[in-house]
Design an enzyme around this catalytic site. Structure first.
Site, mmCIF file in Angstrom:
data_model
loop_
_atom_site.group_PDB
_atom_site.id
_atom_site.type_symbol
_atom_site.label_atom_id
_atom_site.label_comp_id
_atom_site.label_asym_id
_atom_site.label_seq_id
_atom_site.Cartn_x
_atom_site.Cartn_y
_atom_site.Cartn_z
ATOM 1 N N GLY A 79 2.723 -64.648 32.944
ATOM 2 C CA GLY A 79 1.954 -65.673 33.598
ATOM 3 C C GLY A 79 0.761 -65.882 33.496
ATOM 4 O O GLY A 79 -0.170 -66.949 33.603
ATOM 5 N N GLU A 130 7.797 -61.065 29.354
ATOM 6 C CA GLU A 130 9.089 -61.558 30.277
ATOM 7 C C GLU A 130 10.393 -60.895 29.749
ATOM 8 O O GLU A 130 11.118 -60.801 30.400
ATOM 9 C CB GLU A 130 9.124 -63.166 30.466
ATOM 10 C CG GLU A 130 7.807 -63.590 31.260
ATOM 11 C CD GLU A 130 6.661 -63.951 30.598
ATOM 12 O OE1 GLU A 130 6.497 -63.386 29.502
ATOM 13 O OE2 GLU A 130 5.739 -64.635 31.082
ATOM 14 N N ALA A 186 3.020 -63.248 36.687
ATOM 15 C CA ALA A 186 3.777 -63.554 37.884
ATOM 16 C C ALA A 186 4.037 -62.359 38.873
ATOM 17 O O ALA A 186 4.098 -61.195 38.374
ATOM 18 C CB ALA A 186 4.981 -64.297 37.749
ATOM 19 N N GLU A 233 -0.193 -67.291 30.079
ATOM 20 C CA GLU A 233 0.477 -68.621 30.125
ATOM 21 C C GLU A 233 -0.679 -69.582 30.907
ATOM 22 O O GLU A 233 -1.139 -70.600 30.463
ATOM 23 C CB GLU A 233 1.681 -68.899 30.958
ATOM 24 C CG GLU A 233 2.820 -68.242 30.029
ATOM 25 C CD GLU A 233 4.158 -68.220 30.549
ATOM 26 O OE1 GLU A 233 4.401 -67.531 31.478
ATOM 27 O OE2 GLU A 233 4.943 -69.080 30.305
HETATM 28 C C1 LIG Z 1 11.430 -69.950 38.917
HETATM 29 C C2 LIG Z 1 10.020 -69.119 38.832
HETATM 30 C C3 LIG Z 1 9.531 -69.427 37.773
HETATM 31 C C4 LIG Z 1 8.223 -68.328 37.523
HETATM 32 C C5 LIG Z 1 7.607 -68.380 36.215
HETATM 33 C C6 LIG Z 1 7.540 -67.205 35.542
HETATM 34 C C7 LIG Z 1 6.750 -67.294 34.478
HETATM 35 C C8 LIG Z 1 6.076 -66.059 34.342
HETATM 36 C C9 LIG Z 1 6.726 -64.644 34.604
HETATM 37 C C10 LIG Z 1 5.769 -63.534 34.450
HETATM 38 O O1 LIG Z 1 4.579 -63.460 34.435
HETATM 39 S S1 LIG Z 1 6.911 -61.864 34.757
HETATM 40 C C11 LIG Z 1 5.702 -60.854 34.774
HETATM 41 C C12 LIG Z 1 5.061 -60.520 33.426
HETATM 42 N N1 LIG Z 1 4.132 -59.456 33.539
HETATM 43 C C13 LIG Z 1 4.337 -58.164 33.024
HETATM 44 O O2 LIG Z 1 5.498 -57.902 32.816
HETATM 45 C C14 LIG Z 1 3.443 -56.983 33.195
HETATM 46 C C15 LIG Z 1 3.862 -55.797 33.890
HETATM 47 N N2 LIG Z 1 2.961 -55.191 34.398
HETATM 48 C C16 LIG Z 1 2.551 -54.205 33.187
HETATM 49 O O3 LIG Z 1 3.213 -54.208 32.259
HETATM 50 C C17 LIG Z 1 1.414 -53.242 33.647
HETATM 51 O O4 LIG Z 1 1.725 -52.999 34.968
HETATM 52 C C18 LIG Z 1 0.133 -53.372 33.241
HETATM 53 C C19 LIG Z 1 -0.278 -54.880 33.965
HETATM 54 C C20 LIG Z 1 -0.152 -53.317 31.665
HETATM 55 C C21 LIG Z 1 -0.943 -52.439 33.912
HETATM 56 O O5 LIG Z 1 -0.512 -51.183 33.708
HETATM 57 P P1 LIG Z 1 -0.867 -50.049 34.465
HETATM 58 O O6 LIG Z 1 -0.317 -48.807 33.568
HETATM 59 O O7 LIG Z 1 -2.330 -49.939 34.580
HETATM 60 O O8 LIG Z 1 -0.619 -49.993 35.861
HETATM 61 P P2 LIG Z 1 0.956 -49.806 36.389
HETATM 62 O O9 LIG Z 1 1.326 -48.684 36.846
HETATM 63 O O10 LIG Z 1 1.927 -50.450 35.452
HETATM 64 O O11 LIG Z 1 0.975 -50.996 37.445
HETATM 65 C C22 LIG Z 1 0.087 -50.831 38.699
HETATM 66 C C23 LIG Z 1 1.006 -51.409 39.766
HETATM 67 O O12 LIG Z 1 1.026 -52.610 39.700
HETATM 68 C C24 LIG Z 1 2.102 -53.433 39.988
HETATM 69 N N3 LIG Z 1 2.284 -54.311 39.047
HETATM 70 C C25 LIG Z 1 1.999 -54.365 37.784
HETATM 71 N N4 LIG Z 1 2.404 -55.814 37.295
HETATM 72 C C26 LIG Z 1 2.727 -56.528 38.385
HETATM 73 C C27 LIG Z 1 3.336 -57.803 38.511
HETATM 74 N N5 LIG Z 1 3.417 -58.746 37.404
HETATM 75 N N6 LIG Z 1 4.104 -57.901 39.517
HETATM 76 C C28 LIG Z 1 3.844 -57.227 40.725
HETATM 77 N N7 LIG Z 1 3.254 -56.005 40.564
HETATM 78 C C29 LIG Z 1 2.872 -55.650 39.351
HETATM 79 C C30 LIG Z 1 2.914 -52.001 39.607
HETATM 80 O O13 LIG Z 1 4.415 -52.131 40.187
HETATM 81 C C31 LIG Z 1 2.032 -51.063 40.207
HETATM 82 O O14 LIG Z 1 2.454 -50.827 41.325
HETATM 83 P P3 LIG Z 1 2.693 -49.553 42.371
HETATM 84 O O15 LIG Z 1 3.514 -48.623 41.554
HETATM 85 O O16 LIG Z 1 1.171 -48.918 42.186
HETATM 86 O O17 LIG Z 1 3.021 -49.980 43.560
#
Ligand SMILES: CCCCCCC/C=C/C(=O)SCCNC(=O)CCNC(=O)[C@H](O)C(C)(C)COP(=O)(O)OP(=O)(O)OC[C@H]1O[C@@H](n2cnc3c(N)ncnc32)[C@H](O)[C@@H]1OP(=O)(O)O
Length: 719
Positions: free
Chosen positions: A100, A123, A61, A103
């Site tokens: 997500g 999460e 997400a 999922e």
């Molecule tokens: C009532 C609402 C119901 C909603 C249902 C919710 C169910 C689901 C929930 C979720 O999915 S919560 C999110 C779960 N995912 C994560 O926690 C993954 C987070 N990301 C990472 O672990 C890493 O970014 C990565 C995917 C492994 C990639 O790593 P890498 O080292 O290649 O890059 P980064 O420097 O970490 O990230 C680059 C850039 O991307 C942004 N970013 C990463 N993931 C997200 C995301 N899920 N959402 C928004 N943005 C994301 C990160 O902030 C970086 O941004 P910048 O610093 O470049 O601006």
């Protein structure tokens, strides 16, 4: 968005497009819903493949949306529609499939992963749970114990482990979309009923109640007050005991509580802070995106005490060749015996091969002549470190970066011992250095942008959270620790016990209270620093002026314990007692309690009842106040830097976001008022005098933490 195309004549290919990680933003969700409907409508399309662009399936997400009014199609019905479809759907996973993203893949009928893929439901580390059906589908697919492990820890698994667990159906080294298309063509026409995970019963487990009781107990212990891991267990318990639809209701209900919680806000702040600090900038104007690091192939570590060993292991684990130098024979032998075990355990933990051969040992410092970077980790003594830097400056090839692992000495003073002070930076690791995630990269006034960039990049390669900080006594972390420890000592003088202070801090969420940490790291460490700073003096701890030094209130309690040889765990006695020297389990020590009572009598102090709120306010607000001074002095670039240092280096609970974020959550006005109150009550404690930056922030209407930099900039421009 999501791009749609028809491939191989009958396969609808949906490609998630939202760089860099294809997060499921409102636009992407809308794109998936509309392209999927199109695929279902199109009679030519017999099956569907969902993939992500640029080598990433989906990072989950869109976390940036969480604090906003969320719009667009919700995830849960979207995933249900995919699962309910009567055309087979395959998730083609490469790179990350997280949260997500996984999922969504669990809603597909099949999952194929590239061998480079990493899958997980992280999460919990954002203060949430996998609320798009993850807590209900994963246990049905891989069983309760494995699902509990993944969901409560948030750990990522490799494609190989995902295959072993049964999360994916196939792993490939070939082009993922080609393989997925081939696969989906091969299953065309097969019945799909058995592929809908939501219809599976949870694999049975005997003595379910006991399993959940035990897991809950373990998770509670590890959580230190975080609520998300508990909710994760409760959601999986619903999967184990309720029909799917009711389980989904329970998942939603639990998520609703977490979603708006302060803990989730704090943990999501930490996520973004971690990315923000890697984009460092320093007062000279040098920045992460304009300063080129130099590659480091071969490094050296000087001094193989506890820190040196940890650093050597951490470097070798990164794949670097390391020359490990220790001039004392006995210490060298001990290190040679200990380090293979450290490497073995690390390799086992990380599932990688051993890197013993990467280390060469020497007693002769001249062995470092050809390395690209040296990390000095000798005893914390300025005279000794100066000598080492003079030697290194003579021995090393031109251009070698010279780094010190000092925990607080003047990096610039060390730089001045060398012919090329621009090559000198601090690399302050935290014990044990091969385990702890934090690295303070300390720049002096003469450190070159390239030296800072190289140390930052090396830290990243070593898997550390590297934070660039300015040069001052104790840098950021240890400088803030001083007022915190000082308050803890004063509280003992006034009537508290180590057990009470530690209890309050542990209940707040620290994994260990201040006195247990002191016993673990050794009371002599702080004693030496106080002596070097002219506070602790032999014999001065019991005279009439024992409690005033340099015109301010001082507590000699720590010095008195050291004078008795009570150095903590290593001597079996400190603030607590241990069953033997080196023992780990702290037990209350009656001797210490009588010692405190006697001490108070000797100094005319009357013990009073102190409540836990006072313990927390005095310890934490003193530390936070110093954090504001550090920002004012420009030693840390922003509150995020300080917060990550505390979360990753000092056991500050992540679900409280770090000290500066926590101050914002409490309310800056309240923090200021309480500091004023305590400073009035203790005018001889300068650390309690509210910092002018804090006053400025309050006067500016207490802006949220991400806007503090604007106020800080104004303060700096006026200086
Ligand atoms: C009532 C609402 C119901 C909603 C249902 C919710 C169910 C689901 C929930 C979720 O999915 S919560 C999110 C779960 N995912 C994560 O926690 C993954 C987070 N990301 C990472 O672990 C890493 O970014 C990565 C995917 C492994 C990639 O790593 P890498 O080292 O290649 O890059 P980064 O420097 O970490 O990230 C680059 C850039 O991307 C942004 N970013 C990463 N993931 C997200 C995301 N899920 N959402 C928004 N943005 C994301 C990160 O902030 C970086 O941004 P910048 O610093 O470049 O601006």
């Amino acid at each position: 968005m999501a791009q749609y195309s028809l491939v191989a004549g009958s396969v609808g290919l949906i490609t998630l497009q939202n760089p860099p990680v294809n997060a499921l933003s409102a636009v992407v969700r809308k794109g998936i819903v509309s392209t999927f409907e199109r695929a279902l409508r199109d009679p030519k399309v017999k099956s569907v493949v969902i993939c992500g662009q640029n080598g990433v399936f989906c990072g989950g997400a869109d976390i940036k949306e969480f604090g906003t009014n969320m719009s667009g199609p919700p995830l849960v019905p979207m995933i249900h529609a995919i699962e309910a479809a009567d055309k087979p759907v395959v998730a083609a996973i490469e790179g990350s499939a997280l949260g997500g993203g996984l999922e969504l893949a669990l809603g597909c009928h099949y999952r194929i992963a590239h061998s480079n893929a990493r899958l997980g439901l992280p999460e919990v580390s954002l203060g949430l749970l996998p609320a798009a059906g993850g807590t209900q589908r994963l246990p049905r697919l891989i069983g309760i114990p494995a699902a509990l492990d993944l969901i409560t820890t948030g750990r990522h698994v490799t494609a190989a482990e995902a295959l072993q667990l049964g999360i994916v159906d196939q792993v490939t080294d070939h082009k993922i979309v080609d393989e997925a298309v081939k696969f989906v063509l091969s299953v065309a026409g097969k019945p799909l009923d058995a592929r809908r995970i939501s219809t599976y019963p949870c694999p049975p487990l005997s003595d379910l109640d006991t399993v959940f009781e035990m897991v809950m107990q373990k998770v509670r212990q590890r959580a230190h007050g975080a609520i998300a891991p508990i909710a994760c267990v409760q959601a999986v318990q619903a999967a184990a005991t309720l029909p799917y639809a009711q389980g989904m209701e329970r998942e939603k209900e639990l998520m609703a509580t977490l979603f708006t919680s302060g803990q989730a806000r704090s943990m999501q702040y930490c996520f973004f802070a971690q990315r923000a600090v890697s984009k460092w900038s320093i007062p000279s104007g040098a920045r992460w995106d304009t300063s080129m690091p130099r590659p480091v192939h071969k490094a050296a570590v000087i001094g193989l005490g506890t820190m040196g060993r940890g650093i050597t292991v951490a470097l070798a684990q990164t794949g670097l060749s390391v020359v490990a130098v220790e001039t004392q024979e006995k210490q060298l032998m001990e290190a040679k015996q200990a380090m293979p075990g450290m490497l073995e355990r690390g390799a086992r933990r990380r599932g990688v091969s051993l890197t013993l051969h990467k280390i060469t040992y020497s007693r002769d410092i001249r062995a470092v002549a050809d390395v690209d970077l040296v990390i000095e980790a000798v005893f914390e003594d300025m005279a000794l470190k100066k000598k080492v830097f003079q030697q290194l400056s003579d021995i090393c090839k031109p251009g070698t970066f010279l780094c010190t692992n000092t925990s607080g000495l003047d990096v610039d003073h060390l730089a001045s011992q060398t012919c090329n002070p621009e090559l000198v930076v601090g690399m302050h690791f935290f014990a044990p250095a091969h385990v702890m995630k934090l690295l303070e990269v300390v720049y002096g006034p003469r450190s070159s942008p390239q030296a800072v960039a190289t140390a930052m990049q090396l830290g990243k390669k070593m898997g550390k959270v590297s934070v660039a900080v300015g040069n001052c006594r104790g840098f950021v972390g240890n400088r803030m620790l001083k007022p915190y420890v000082e308050q803890a000592f004063f509280l003992l003088e006034e009537g508290a016990t180590p057990e009470q202070v530690d209890g309050a801090l542990e209940e707040f969420g620290f994994s260990m209270g201040v006195f247990k940490v002191s016993d673990l790291s050794g009371l002599d460490v702080g004693w030496r620093v106080r002596m070097a700073d002219g506070f602790a003096e032999p014999g001065a701890s019991s005279g009439p002026s024992a409690r005033v030094r340099q015109g301010r209130r001082y507590s000699p309690l720590g010095d008195l314990l050291c004078e008795q040889g009570r150095f903590g765990q290593k001597t079996g006695q400190g603030w607590y007692q241990y069953d033997k020297p080196g023992g780990r389990v702290a037990r209350s020590d009656p001797w210490l309690h009588s010692f405190l009572a006697e001490y108070r009598t000797r100094h005319g102090l009357v013990a009073r009842r102190i409540d836990n709120q006072e313990v927390l306010e005095r310890c934490l607000y003193a530390l936070i106040n110093e954090g504001f001074r550090i920002l004012e002095d420009g030693i840390a670039a922003g509150p995020e830097d300080i917060d990550l240092i505390y979360v990753f280096g000092y056991g500050w609970p992540r679900h409280r976001g770090g000290p500066m974020f926590y101050a914002g959550m409490v309310g800056l006005t309240k923090v200021l008022q309480r500091l004023e109150h305590y400073h009035q009550a203790h005018p001889d404690v300068p650390f309690m005098q509210p910092c002018s930056l804090l006053r400025r922030l309050v006067a500016s209407g207490s802006p949220p933490v991400h806007r503090w930099r604007e106020v800080i900039k104004k303060v700096h421009s006026q200086l």
